[in-house]
Design an enzyme around this catalytic site. Structure first.
Site, PDB file in Angstrom:
ATOM      1  N   LEU A  10       5.026  -4.026  -2.248  1.00  0.00           N
ATOM      2  CA  LEU A  10       5.310  -2.695  -1.714  1.00  0.00           C
ATOM      3  C   LEU A  10       4.019  -2.064  -1.183  1.00  0.00           C
ATOM      4  O   LEU A  10       3.056  -1.900  -1.920  1.00  0.00           O
ATOM      5  CB  LEU A  10       5.914  -1.784  -2.788  1.00  0.00           C
ATOM      6  CG  LEU A  10       7.195  -2.268  -3.472  1.00  0.00           C
ATOM      7  CD1 LEU A  10       7.753  -1.161  -4.363  1.00  0.00           C
ATOM      8  CD2 LEU A  10       8.244  -2.716  -2.451  1.00  0.00           C
ATOM      9  N   ALA A  12       4.272   0.573   1.604  1.00  0.00           N
ATOM     10  CA  ALA A  12       4.716   1.481   2.670  1.00  0.00           C
ATOM     11  C   ALA A  12       4.167   2.895   2.502  1.00  0.00           C
ATOM     12  O   ALA A  12       4.178   3.686   3.436  1.00  0.00           O
ATOM     13  CB  ALA A  12       6.247   1.525   2.712  1.00  0.00           C
ATOM     14  N   ARG A  17      -3.497  10.807  -1.461  1.00  0.00           N
ATOM     15  CA  ARG A  17      -4.681  11.224  -2.223  1.00  0.00           C
ATOM     16  C   ARG A  17      -5.976  10.560  -1.763  1.00  0.00           C
ATOM     17  O   ARG A  17      -7.057  10.940  -2.180  1.00  0.00           O
ATOM     18  CB  ARG A  17      -4.438  10.952  -3.726  1.00  0.00           C
ATOM     19  CG  ARG A  17      -3.497  11.947  -4.352  1.00  0.00           C
ATOM     20  CD  ARG A  17      -2.998  11.482  -5.704  1.00  0.00           C
ATOM     21  NE  ARG A  17      -1.968  10.451  -5.577  1.00  0.00           N
ATOM     22  CZ  ARG A  17      -1.364   9.866  -6.609  1.00  0.00           C
ATOM     23  NH1 ARG A  17      -1.700  10.201  -7.840  1.00  0.00           N
ATOM     24  NH2 ARG A  17      -0.430   8.950  -6.410  1.00  0.00           N
ATOM     25  N   LYS A  24      -3.866   3.421   2.979  1.00  0.00           N
ATOM     26  CA  LYS A  24      -4.515   3.091   1.698  1.00  0.00           C
ATOM     27  C   LYS A  24      -4.770   1.607   1.520  1.00  0.00           C
ATOM     28  O   LYS A  24      -5.861   1.202   1.129  1.00  0.00           O
ATOM     29  CB  LYS A  24      -3.664   3.626   0.539  1.00  0.00           C
ATOM     30  CG  LYS A  24      -4.213   3.255  -0.829  1.00  0.00           C
ATOM     31  CD  LYS A  24      -3.671   4.107  -1.942  1.00  0.00           C
ATOM     32  CE  LYS A  24      -2.291   3.701  -2.366  1.00  0.00           C
ATOM     33  NZ  LYS A  24      -1.842   4.484  -3.545  1.00  0.00           N
ATOM     34  N   GLN A  75       9.973  -0.035   6.119  1.00  0.00           N
ATOM     35  CA  GLN A  75      10.667   1.060   5.438  1.00  0.00           C
ATOM     36  C   GLN A  75      10.282   2.328   6.208  1.00  0.00           C
ATOM     37  O   GLN A  75       9.201   2.871   6.018  1.00  0.00           O
ATOM     38  CB  GLN A  75      10.215   1.165   3.972  1.00  0.00           C
ATOM     39  CG  GLN A  75      10.980   2.218   3.192  1.00  0.00           C
ATOM     40  CD  GLN A  75      10.337   2.548   1.852  1.00  0.00           C
ATOM     41  OE1 GLN A  75       9.141   2.391   1.656  1.00  0.00           O
ATOM     42  NE2 GLN A  75      11.140   3.035   0.922  1.00  0.00           N
ATOM     43  N   THR A  81      10.450   3.705  -4.623  1.00  0.00           N
ATOM     44  CA  THR A  81      10.159   2.279  -4.816  1.00  0.00           C
ATOM     45  C   THR A  81      11.433   1.428  -4.826  1.00  0.00           C
ATOM     46  O   THR A  81      11.414   0.282  -4.365  1.00  0.00           O
ATOM     47  CB  THR A  81       9.370   2.057  -6.128  1.00  0.00           C
ATOM     48  OG1 THR A  81      10.024   2.777  -7.188  1.00  0.00           O
ATOM     49  CG2 THR A  81       7.938   2.542  -6.014  1.00  0.00           C
ATOM     50  N   GLU A 156       9.730   7.925 -15.998  1.00  0.00           N
ATOM     51  CA  GLU A 156       8.592   8.416 -15.224  1.00  0.00           C
ATOM     52  C   GLU A 156       7.984   9.642 -15.916  1.00  0.00           C
ATOM     53  O   GLU A 156       8.694  10.434 -16.543  1.00  0.00           O
ATOM     54  CB  GLU A 156       9.047   8.797 -13.813  1.00  0.00           C
ATOM     55  CG  GLU A 156       9.410   7.605 -12.957  1.00  0.00           C
ATOM     56  CD  GLU A 156       8.297   6.586 -12.880  1.00  0.00           C
ATOM     57  OE1 GLU A 156       7.243   6.895 -12.303  1.00  0.00           O
ATOM     58  OE2 GLU A 156       8.462   5.483 -13.432  1.00  0.00           O
ATOM     59  N   ASN A 229      -5.253   5.200  -6.363  1.00  0.00           N
ATOM     60  CA  ASN A 229      -4.630   6.346  -5.705  1.00  0.00           C
ATOM     61  C   ASN A 229      -5.633   7.229  -4.975  1.00  0.00           C
ATOM     62  O   ASN A 229      -5.285   7.888  -4.012  1.00  0.00           O
ATOM     63  CB  ASN A 229      -3.849   7.185  -6.718  1.00  0.00           C
ATOM     64  CG  ASN A 229      -2.658   6.411  -7.280  1.00  0.00           C
ATOM     65  OD1 ASN A 229      -1.939   5.748  -6.537  1.00  0.00           O
ATOM     66  ND2 ASN A 229      -2.470   6.480  -8.580  1.00  0.00           N
ATOM     67  N   SER A 407     -50.813 -14.121  22.787  1.00  0.00           N
ATOM     68  CA  SER A 407     -50.260 -12.806  22.465  1.00  0.00           C
ATOM     69  C   SER A 407     -49.883 -12.036  23.720  1.00  0.00           C
ATOM     70  O   SER A 407     -50.449 -12.254  24.787  1.00  0.00           O
ATOM     71  CB  SER A 407     -51.299 -11.998  21.687  1.00  0.00           C
ATOM     72  OG  SER A 407     -51.532 -12.632  20.452  1.00  0.00           O
TER      73      SER A 407
HETATM   74  C1  UD1 Z   1       5.158   3.641  -9.900  1.00  0.00           C
HETATM   75  C2  UD1 Z   1       6.234   3.475 -10.968  1.00  0.00           C
HETATM   76  C3  UD1 Z   1       5.632   3.827 -12.337  1.00  0.00           C
HETATM   77  C4  UD1 Z   1       4.429   2.958 -12.591  1.00  0.00           C
HETATM   78  C5  UD1 Z   1       3.413   3.049 -11.446  1.00  0.00           C
HETATM   79  C6  UD1 Z   1       2.311   2.010 -11.641  1.00  0.00           C
HETATM   80  C7  UD1 Z   1       8.375   4.023  -9.932  1.00  0.00           C
HETATM   81  C8  UD1 Z   1       9.449   5.033  -9.800  1.00  0.00           C
HETATM   82  N1  UD1 Z   1       7.352   4.355 -10.689  1.00  0.00           N
HETATM   83  O1  UD1 Z   1       4.786   5.001  -9.865  1.00  0.00           O
HETATM   84  O2  UD1 Z   1       6.605   3.630 -13.360  1.00  0.00           O
HETATM   85  O3  UD1 Z   1       3.815   3.332 -13.819  1.00  0.00           O
HETATM   86  O4  UD1 Z   1       4.038   2.797 -10.187  1.00  0.00           O
HETATM   87  O5  UD1 Z   1       1.285   2.147 -10.707  1.00  0.00           O
HETATM   88  O6  UD1 Z   1       8.481   2.946  -9.370  1.00  0.00           O
HETATM   89  N2  UD1 Z   1       6.043   2.586  -2.128  1.00  0.00           N
HETATM   90  C9  UD1 Z   1       6.746   2.180  -1.030  1.00  0.00           C
HETATM   91  N3  UD1 Z   1       7.790   2.937  -0.579  1.00  0.00           N
HETATM   92  C10 UD1 Z   1       8.181   4.069  -1.230  1.00  0.00           C
HETATM   93  C11 UD1 Z   1       7.462   4.477  -2.365  1.00  0.00           C
HETATM   94  C12 UD1 Z   1       6.398   3.703  -2.799  1.00  0.00           C
HETATM   95  O7  UD1 Z   1       6.444   1.154  -0.420  1.00  0.00           O
HETATM   96  O8  UD1 Z   1       9.143   4.690  -0.779  1.00  0.00           O
HETATM   97  C13 UD1 Z   1       4.920   1.755  -2.590  1.00  0.00           C
HETATM   98  C14 UD1 Z   1       3.596   2.458  -2.519  1.00  0.00           C
HETATM   99  O9  UD1 Z   1       2.956   2.224  -1.270  1.00  0.00           O
HETATM  100  C15 UD1 Z   1       2.830   1.819  -3.669  1.00  0.00           C
HETATM  101  C16 UD1 Z   1       3.921   1.454  -4.675  1.00  0.00           C
HETATM  102  O10 UD1 Z   1       5.126   1.431  -3.952  1.00  0.00           O
HETATM  103  O11 UD1 Z   1       2.163   0.626  -3.259  1.00  0.00           O
HETATM  104  C17 UD1 Z   1       4.002   2.432  -5.828  1.00  0.00           C
HETATM  105  O12 UD1 Z   1       4.345   3.695  -5.348  1.00  0.00           O
HETATM  106  P1  UD1 Z   1       3.748   5.036  -5.941  1.00  0.00           P
HETATM  107  O13 UD1 Z   1       4.317   6.180  -5.225  1.00  0.00           O
HETATM  108  O14 UD1 Z   1       2.269   4.934  -6.007  1.00  0.00           O
HETATM  109  O15 UD1 Z   1       4.384   4.996  -7.420  1.00  0.00           O
HETATM  110  P2  UD1 Z   1       3.839   5.684  -8.714  1.00  0.00           P
HETATM  111  O16 UD1 Z   1       4.165   7.113  -8.695  1.00  0.00           O
HETATM  112  O17 UD1 Z   1       2.442   5.294  -8.922  1.00  0.00           O
HETATM  113 CA    CA Z   2       0.578   4.320  -7.541  1.00  0.00          CA
END
Ligand code: UD1
Ligand code: CA
Length: 460
Positions: A10, A12, A17, A24, A75, A81, A156, A229, A407
Site C-alpha cells: 500500500l 497511495a 505529515r 512520501k 486508488q 487501507t 484503532e 510519517n 608548467s
Molecule cells: C495503519 C493501521 C494501524 C497500524 C498502522 C501501522 C488501519 C486502519 N490501521 O494505520 O492499525 O497500527 O497502520 O503503521 O489499517 N494507504 C493507502 N490508501 C488509503 C489509506 C492508506 O494506500 O486509502 C496506505 C498508506 O499510503 C500507507 C499505509 O496504507 O502506506 C498505511 O496507511 P496510514 O494512513 O499511514 O495508516 P495508519 O493510520 O498508520
Molecule cells: Ca502510517
C-alpha cells in the site's frame, strides 16, 4: 518462484505529515526511495507476484520504479487501507494462495522476518495472521485484542476505549491472508468508525465471525517495523539503516574510524582492509576496492575505485573509474567520464572530465583536463589547461605516451601531441606536435638593462 504467494504493497497515501511536494514513498533512505525496501524484502522472501497500490502522484511513483516487475494499481481516492487492498483485487484475479500485505512506509522490515512470519502463518493454518510488535509507547497504532492465540480484533487508537489504549501489542500494518477469504471479507467492510474509512484491520473481526483461525506474531525488535510519517522518523530510520550497512561492512573487513559519520548507500560495495575515515560519503552505484584509504570529506558518487587507491581529504568524485594504486587529492575534482587506468596521481585542485589517462600519468596540482585522451607516463606541469571549449563546441586534446608538459601550458583543442615530446613551460599550443619534439610557444624574453634604476632616479 512460489506459485501460491503474492504480495500487495500500500503506497497511495499522500504523507501529509512529511510537508513535502515529493510523495512520501519516494523520500530516499540510504540512497534508495523508501518504497524500494518493501519491494525488495517481499521479493527476497519469495513473493514474486506483486501489486503496488498508488494514488497520490501515482505517475511519478511509477516512473521511479519503471524497471520493477510489479503490477501497478491505482486508488484514485484514499478511502482507507481496506479500500486500498480492494483496489488490488482485479490485479490478483484468480489468485487463491497466501497474500502478504505490506505498507510502503515501513522500510526497515527485513526478508528474514517475513520468512518467519510466513512459516508461522502456514504452521498455524491461519486465515489471517498479523505481524505485531510490543511498543513501550503504542500511541497512534492499532491495538491487538486477543483471546490467547486467537486475535479477536484490531482497534484503532481513535476508536479505542480507555482500557484498550493501555494494550502495548500493536498492529505493524503487515498481514498474511488467505487471499480468497480476504477479498470476500473486504466487500463487507463498513465505514462506521472515527475516521469514516474502510479499515483493513476490520477483516480480523470478520474472520473471527466466520469461525476462522486468526493469529498474531510479534517481531523481536520494534524498530524493524517503525512506520515513517514525518521527517524525524525518516532520519531515525536512516540512522538505523546506516548502522546496519556500516556494521555489515565492518564485519566484512572494512575499517571505520568513526562509523557514526560514515554515509554509505545500500547500493555500494567496499572491499576488505579498506579504511574509511570520518565524514565520508559513498553514494549510488559505487564500488570501492580493497586496501584503499578514503580520507575525511571525500564524496564518491556512482564510481569505481580500484584496489590500494588513496582518496585524500576533500575530494569529489562522480561517475569516474579509478584504477588500482592511484593517489587522488587532497581536494581533487573528478567529474563524469574520467577514467584513470592505474598508478595515476591526481593532486590538489586538479579537475578532470571525460578524460582518459593511461597508466602512471600524473597531474600533481592546479590543472584542468577535459575531453582528453592521454597515454601512459605523461606528466602534467602545474597550471596546465586543456582549452576544450570554443564557446560553441567541445574539442579533444590527444597526448601520447611519455609526454612531459611544463608548467602553465594551454592546449587549444583540437590538438595532438606525439609521443615522447616535451612542451616548454608557459606555452600556448595551437598546432599538433609530432613525436620526439620540443615545442615552445611563448614570446622571447626581453631584457632592458638599467631600466629600473633609471626610473627610480627620475622619481627622486
Ligand atoms: C495503519 C493501521 C494501524 C497500524 C498502522 C501501522 C488501519 C486502519 N490501521 O494505520 O492499525 O497500527 O497502520 O503503521 O489499517 N494507504 C493507502 N490508501 C488509503 C489509506 C492508506 O494506500 O486509502 C496506505 C498508506 O499510503 C500507507 C499505509 O496504507 O502506506 C498505511 O496507511 P496510514 O494512513 O499511514 O495508516 P495508519 O493510520 O498508520
Ligand atoms: Ca502510517
Amino acid at each position: 518462484m512460489h506459485k501460491g504467494l503474492a504480495a500487495v504493497i500500500l503506497a497511495a497515501g499522500k504523507g501529509t505529515r512529511m510537508k513535502s511536494a515529493l510523495p512520501k514513498v519516494l523520500h530516499p533512505i540510504c540512497g534508495q526511495p523508501m518504497l524500494a525496501y518493501p519491494i525488495q524484502a517481499a521479493r527476497k522472501a519469495g513473493f514474486e507476484q506483486m501489486s503496488v497500490v498508488v494514488g497520490h502522484q501515482a505517475e511519478r511513483v511509477r516512473e521511479v520504479f519503471a524497471g520493477e516487475q510489479v503490477s501497478w494499481v491505482e486508488q484514485a481516492e484514499q478511502l482507507g487501507t481496506g479500500h486500498a487492498l480492494l483496489c488490488a483485487a482485479e490485479s490478483l484475479a484468480g489468485f487463491s494462495g497466501t497474500l502478504l500485505l505490506l505498507c510502503g512506509d515501513v522500510p526497515l522490515l527485513q526478508a528474514d522476518i517475513l520468512e518467519q512470519f510466513l512459516n508461522y502463518h502456514k504452521h498455524e493454518k491461519a486465515t489471517v495472521t498479523v505481524l505485531t510488535a510490543e511498543m513501550n509507547n503504542p500511541e497512534g497504532y492499532g491495538r491487538i485484542i486477543r483471546n490467547n492465540e486467537q486475535v479477536l480484533k484490531i482497534v484503532e487508537e481513535k476508536d479505542a476505549m480507555l482500557e484498550e489504549r493501555s494494550i502495548t501489542e500493536i498492529n505493524t500494518g503487515t498481514y498474511l491472508f488467505d487471499a480468497k477469504f480476504v477479498f470476500e471479507a473486504l466487500k463487507g467492510l463498513k465505514t462506521d468508525n472515527a475516521q469514516g474509512e474502510y479499515y483493513l484491520t476490520d477483516v480480523v473481526a470478520a474472520a473471527v465471525a466466520a469461525g476462522k483461525k486468526t493469529r498474531a506474531i510479534s517481531v523481536p525488535d520494534p524498530t524493524q517495523v517503525m512506520g515513517i510519517n514525518d521527517r524525524r522518523q525518516l532520519a531515525e530510520a536512516e540512522a538505523v539503516m546506516r548502522w546496519h550497512i556500516n556494521s555489515d561492512l565492518m564485519l566484512a573487513g572494512v575499517s571505520m574510524i568513526d562509523p557514526t559519520t560514515v554515509y554509505v548507500d545500500k547500493t555500494v560495495t567496499v572491499g576488505p582492509d579498506t579504511v574509511l575515515h570520518p565524514n565520508v560519503q559513498l553514494r549510488g552505484v559505487t564500488k570501492i576496492g580493497s586496501n584503499c584509504t578514503v580520507e575525511t570529506g571525500v564524496v564518491v558518487v556512482d564510481s569505481t575505485v580500484g584496489d590500494a587507491t588513496v582518496l585524500k581529504a576533500g575530494s569529489a568524485i562522480e561517475e569516474a573509474q579509478i584504477g588500482p594504486g592511484c593517489k587522488i587529492g587532497p581536494m581533487a575534482h573528478l567529474r563524469p567520464g574520467t577514467v584513470l587506468t592505474g598508478d595515476n596521481k591526481i593532486g590538489n585542485f586538479v579537475e578532470t572530465k571525460k578524460a582518459l589517462l593511461g597508466k602512471g600519468s600524473q597531474s600533481s596540482h592546479l590543472t584542468y583536463i577535459g575531453d582528453a585522451e592521454v597515454g601512459s607516463n605523461v606528466n602534467f606541469g602545474c597550471g596546465t589547461i586543456t582549452c576544450n571549449y570554443d564557446g560553441a563546441n567541445k574539442h579533444k586534446t590527444t597526448i601520447e605516451d611519455d609526454v612531459f608538459i611544463g608548467s602553465d601550458v594551454q592546449f587549444i583543442a583540437p590538438v595532438k601531441i606525439g609521443r615522447n615530446s616535451l612542451i616548454g613551460a608557459g606555452s600556448t599550443i595551437t598546432k599538433d606536435v609530432p613525436a620526439d619534439s620540443l615545442a615552445i610557444a611563448r614570446s622571447e624574453q626581453k631584457v632592458v638593462e638599467g631600466w629600473a634604476l633609471r626610473k627610480k632616479q627620475k622619481k627622486s
